[in-house]
Scaffold this active site. Sequence first.
Site, short mmCIF file in Angstrom:
data_model
loop_
_atom_site.label_atom_id
_atom_site.label_comp_id
_atom_site.label_asym_id
_atom_site.label_seq_id
_atom_site.Cartn_x
_atom_site.Cartn_y
_atom_site.Cartn_z
N LYS A 67 56.21 76.93 26.10
CA LYS A 67 54.91 77.47 26.52
C LYS A 67 54.18 76.43 27.34
O LYS A 67 54.10 75.27 26.94
CB LYS A 67 54.06 77.80 25.27
CG LYS A 67 52.70 78.36 25.57
CD LYS A 67 52.75 79.86 25.65
CE LYS A 67 51.47 80.48 26.18
NZ LYS A 67 51.36 80.49 27.65
N LYS A 91 51.18 69.60 21.43
CA LYS A 91 49.92 70.35 21.26
C LYS A 91 50.12 71.64 20.45
O LYS A 91 49.38 71.91 19.51
CB LYS A 91 49.39 70.70 22.66
CG LYS A 91 47.98 71.22 22.70
CD LYS A 91 47.58 71.57 24.13
CE LYS A 91 47.75 70.40 25.08
NZ LYS A 91 47.30 70.71 26.45
N LYS A 103 56.32 73.38 31.03
CA LYS A 103 55.31 73.23 32.09
C LYS A 103 55.97 73.51 33.43
O LYS A 103 57.16 73.24 33.61
CB LYS A 103 54.75 71.81 32.12
CG LYS A 103 53.38 71.71 32.76
CD LYS A 103 52.29 72.19 31.83
CE LYS A 103 50.92 72.12 32.43
NZ LYS A 103 49.88 72.30 31.42
N THR A 187 39.47 76.99 26.56
CA THR A 187 39.73 75.55 26.49
C THR A 187 38.42 74.79 26.33
O THR A 187 38.29 73.90 25.48
CB THR A 187 40.48 75.08 27.76
OG1 THR A 187 41.60 75.93 27.95
CG2 THR A 187 40.96 73.65 27.63
N ASN A 218 37.74 75.09 35.64
CA ASN A 218 37.67 75.97 34.48
C ASN A 218 37.26 75.19 33.22
O ASN A 218 36.32 75.57 32.52
CB ASN A 218 39.03 76.66 34.28
CG ASN A 218 39.07 77.48 33.02
OD1 ASN A 218 39.19 76.94 31.92
ND2 ASN A 218 38.92 78.78 33.14
N SER A 345 45.82 81.67 24.44
CA SER A 345 47.02 82.21 25.09
C SER A 345 47.94 82.82 24.03
O SER A 345 48.53 83.88 24.23
CB SER A 345 47.79 81.11 25.82
OG SER A 345 47.32 80.97 27.13
#
Length: 411
Positions: A67, A91, A103, A187, A218, A345
Amino acid sequence: MIDPWQEAQTHLKQVVKTAGLKTGLFNLIGQHDRIITAKLVIKTDDGRLRSFTAYRSQHNNALGPYKGGIRFHPQVTESEVKALSLWMTLKTSLVGIPYGGGKGGVVVDPKQLSTRELERLSREYVRRFFFAIGPDVDIPAPDVNTNAQIMAWMVDEYAKLAGSSRPAAFTGKPVSLGGSLGRQQATGRGGVVILKEMAKAYNLKPKTTALAVQGFGNVGYWFALLASKAGYKVVAVSDSQATLYNSEGLDIEKVKQAKQAKGSVAFGPGQKLPTEAVLTVKADVLVPAALENAINKTNVDSLTARYIIEMANGPITNQAEKILLDKQVVIIPDILANAGGVTVSYFEWVQNRTGYYWEVEEVFAKLDKIMVKAFSQVHNLASSQKLNHRQAAYVVSLNRIARAEQARFYS
Ligand code: NAD
């Protein structure tokens, strides 16, 4: 020149050693599972062909599918994508969601592309990486310079190739295409939950706590807005062009309007300073929310903040971190502070898979609970074992991954 993958590996090795974890664990987590490179070729609006280098790094999937976001940036490198995928593994494990780490990145300056060219590039990314991604395999999301619109193009391309609707293949989509309510601010919101927990732990009062936030995208915008709504004084924000400062606290909504209208925070109400000034203005809490290595040996000695909340990934170099820790600066690490995004997410993915959509209050209540729990696990371990917060976060996370790896490989 700092090599992000080398930095990430060195750090991991140090934590494994300091915390007395098994070195076999480093051998497993210290390498990524695979990295895929592709050349994306698109036709420009004037009919020329242009090619871009693209990556997808799949680091570890012991706890679930890979992810992680996809970044569009001219400085994307293989090393950076690999480091970011390692941090994603740490994480997702830290906050206890059933994912591994991945990523993606494309070496491109999206500001140089038209909207149609950007769409072609986004769709081409999916065509080239289709064989390696999917709801049970590897689930991308937005990152620097990518957003809900780009996810919309990507999930649409994915559905065409798969021959059926697969909303759970991407997260961070527009709500109209199966995105979760609350994902955009997730976030930043998660970071502010961490700020509040940190304030409780260190007895900081919002009104007298000044914050400086680097980056007004963001993450930086939502963090600054929600922190100021929670009563904190956000005295400085910055973007790639300038820092905006007001010792009494900025009006974040007005800064946002100015940035939207004129392209930079510099046009908001406040004193305009050079970009780097955000790091050195008088503030109690510094919040890097832009790119990696923002705090490094060239500027670390000028920092004044006693607390740093890492909302960007990897914003402090190893060398700078050592100097800060020697000065007793409290650093709340990225894998904890910015985990709110991947947590929502995950909620989006769950909603897509069940076909049942939640109210925003439910999303936020579940998010806040996860962030509070993760902070308390990390902070308690840090206090009881005399570790810094990054070491403690790594230990919590690595132990979970180790248990899963052990269950898979040993009887
Ligand atoms: P974004 O593209 O929306 O915003 C990036 C911001 O950083 C922009 O305002 C840009 O002007 C600013 N910036 C760039 N260089 C700068 C510099 N030298 N000084 C000051 N500002 C500078 O990106 P984002 O999604 O907000 O991501 C920011 C960071 O947060 C990245 O490290 C990203 O990996 C991390 N992150 C993002 C999410 C998410 O949900 N978007 C989740 C977790 C972590």
